[in-house]
Design an enzyme around this catalytic site. Structure first.
Site, PDB file in Angstrom:
ATOM      1  N   ALA A   1     -24.391  17.986  78.881  1.00 16.96           N
ATOM      2  CA  ALA A   1     -23.595  17.462  77.776  1.00 16.96           C
ATOM      3  C   ALA A   1     -23.164  16.018  77.970  1.00 16.96           C
ATOM      4  CB  ALA A   1     -22.369  18.359  77.581  1.00 16.96           C
TER       5      ALA A   1
ATOM      6  N   GLU B   1     -34.714  10.454  84.645  1.00 13.50           N
ATOM      7  CA  GLU B   1     -33.330  10.076  84.920  1.00 13.50           C
ATOM      8  C   GLU B   1     -33.190   8.631  84.463  1.00 13.50           C
ATOM      9  OE1 GLU B   1     -30.897  11.900  85.875  1.00 13.50           O
ATOM     10  OE2 GLU B   1     -31.820  13.695  86.751  1.00 13.50           O
TER      11      GLU B   1
ATOM     12  N   ARG C   1     -20.534  19.133  81.675  1.00 12.85           N
ATOM     13  CA  ARG C   1     -21.980  19.158  81.898  1.00 12.85           C
ATOM     14  C   ARG C   1     -22.672  20.386  81.291  1.00 12.85           C
ATOM     15  NH1 ARG C   1     -25.857  17.921  86.316  1.00 12.85           N
ATOM     16  NH2 ARG C   1     -26.981  19.802  86.938  1.00 12.85           N
TER      17      ARG C   1
ATOM     18  N   HIS D   1     -32.646  12.849  80.953  1.00 13.19           N
ATOM     19  CA  HIS D   1     -31.369  13.013  81.640  1.00 13.19           C
ATOM     20  C   HIS D   1     -30.864  11.628  82.055  1.00 13.19           C
ATOM     21  CE1 HIS D   1     -31.536  17.467  82.339  1.00 13.19           C
ATOM     22  NE2 HIS D   1     -32.813  17.225  82.052  1.00 13.19           N
TER      23      HIS D   1
END
Length: 446
Positions: free
Chosen positions: A197, A401, A250, A323
């Site tokens: 989140a 990432e 999260r 992410h």
């Protein structure tokens, strides 16, 4: 102030509604009182043993790593008040370098809120429009944008509601295709974000990809040759909670997986897939940030992603889960130290992505690294989305990432002034990666 170039009364109403939602969203900020007394630290491991020590320490002391520990760069970790002394003591014991990021986490989060407020004002004063790919916006704003795109591009875009979250919010994604997904030989690219989140930089990247496949098509061949599935928010409950209640939340928000779930809600969705579920790098403790749930696919949100895979896996050539943060492109396997039989091509394609990103990046952004998940970040994660997808036979399966703060930046989220930069360079990287996979496929056929 313009939003979209539409002329019908319906779209004008949508335009007004979207503007109101977006402006209101810019003033909805997380409540940061939970983090009173918390501190955050940069840690700099220099070996695999250091990384392993940090992972074990994280589980023992309920630490929250906002970026994965890696020997080549610092990681950021949140430490609750009751564990700060022991945390420092253990770092000294292991001779792991550290320095303070924020003596007052709440103040740092308040600073982020102020940055976002100011950024919204800058956009509006300059005559621009607050969009899901140039600011951090709430769920309603993102869904309104997706709806508007689907209405304006009905020949190529379909919005799908794949069910509802634990708290009843719709789970939505877009299918984008010049052939309405009817050409069975066309490969599919599936990209999602927002499974964690708090990783706010990820959804803007996916909405930017939507923009590049609809309103600003600069790579028509990629649109013609591939069908696309884009899901900006996998975890709508957690995402909304990160806006309204607890900025660094999260997990999902389910309360039905453990007797302790009412006290510690939620599951780490990226530990909930039915491949190597329950392996190392997960936790059975519902209060852990990496709680895997009481069974694989316990979360309705993750089942929605599963259903996309199960429907289209035989046509999917690439899956990317967005992410943040860490500037890494990771590929399977992540549940153990084994290497995928596709690792050579996975590495070649991700290297092409990194080269394109580097050519478009800013000098103050950390350089990307790529590689097998375990060999790159030196710890495992069972039940992850990229492993699940790869096990289904999807050859190019990645976890991105995205870039985040470095030692000189304040706060926790990437300054909103850099959102469009991250969106732009990531898209160029994806285009380069897809182009490389096409060449690799041609080479294999020759």
């Amino acid at each position: 102030m313009g939003f979209y170039p539409t002329c019908s009364s319906h779209f004008k109403r949508v335009k007004i509604k979207l503007i109101l939602i977006l402006i209101m969203a810019a003033y909805i900020f997380a409540r940061n009182e939970h983090y009173i007394g918390w501190k955050s630290y940069f840690v700099r491991p220099i070996s695999k043993d250091h990384v392993r020590a940090l992972v074990i320490l994280g589980e023992k002391l309920d630490l929250d790593f906002l970026s994965p520990p890696h020997p080549e760069r610092e990681a950021l970790v949140l430490v609750p008040p009751k564990h700060q002394l022991e945390f420092i003591t253990r770092l000294k014991y292991f001779t792991i370098k550290y320095w303070t990021h924020a003596e007052n986490v709440k103040a740092a989060l308040d600073h982020d809120d102020e940055l976002l407020r100011n950024w919204t004002n800058v956009i509006l004063r300059g005559g621009g429009t607050v969009m899901p790919y140039n600011s951090y916006l709430n769920l309603d704003a993102i869904y309104a944008y997706m709806h508007d795109v689907s209405m304006r591009h009905q020949k190529t875009v379909t919005m799908v509601t794949a069910g509802h979250s634990f708290e009843g919010r719709p789970l939505r994604y877009l299918k984008i295709s010049t052939t309405n997904f009817q050409r069975r030989l066309k490969k599919i690219i599936f990209i999602d974000s927002g499974i964690h989140a708090r990783e706010w930089i990820a959804p803007p990247v996916v909405t930017w990809i939507i923009h590049k496949l609809t309103d600003d098509v600069t790579e028509p061949k990629i649109l013609d040759d591939f069908d696309w599935i884009l899901m900006p928010i996998v975890n709508p409950d957690g995402y909304e909670f990160s806006f309204s209640k607890k900025r660094l939340w999260r997990k999902t928000r389910s309360t039905d997986t453990n007797p302790k779930s009412y006290r510690c809600p939620g599951v780490d969705g990226n530990r909930n897939f039915d491949f190597a579920w329950g392996a190392t790098g997960t936790s059975s403790n519902p209060c852990s940030e990496i709680y895997r749930g009481n069974k694989a696919f316990s979360e309705v949100e993750i089942r929605a992603v599963r259903d996309i895979f199960q429907t289209y896996f035989n046509r999917m050539s690439m899956y990317i889960s967005m992410h943040s943060f860490g500037s890494m492109i990771l590929y399977p396997w992540g549940h153990n130290s084994s290497v995928s039989k596709y690792s050579f091509n996975l590495h070649l394609a991700s290297s092409a992505m990194i080269k394109a990103i580097k050519n478009a990046s800013l000098p103050n952004f950390p350089a990307y690294v790529n590689g097998n998940s375990v060999q790159t970040i030196f710890y495992t994660a069972g039940g992850a989305a990229d492993d699940y997808a790869h096990n289904l036979g999807i050859p190019y399966s990645y976890t991105f990432e995205l870039p985040g703060l470095s030692g000189g930046m304040e706060g926790f989220e990437l300054d909103p002034m850099y959102i469009e930069q991250v969106c732009t360079e990531t898209w160029l990287g994806i285009v380069a990666g897809i182009t490389k996979t096409i060449k690799l496929a041609e080479k294999d056929r020759s």
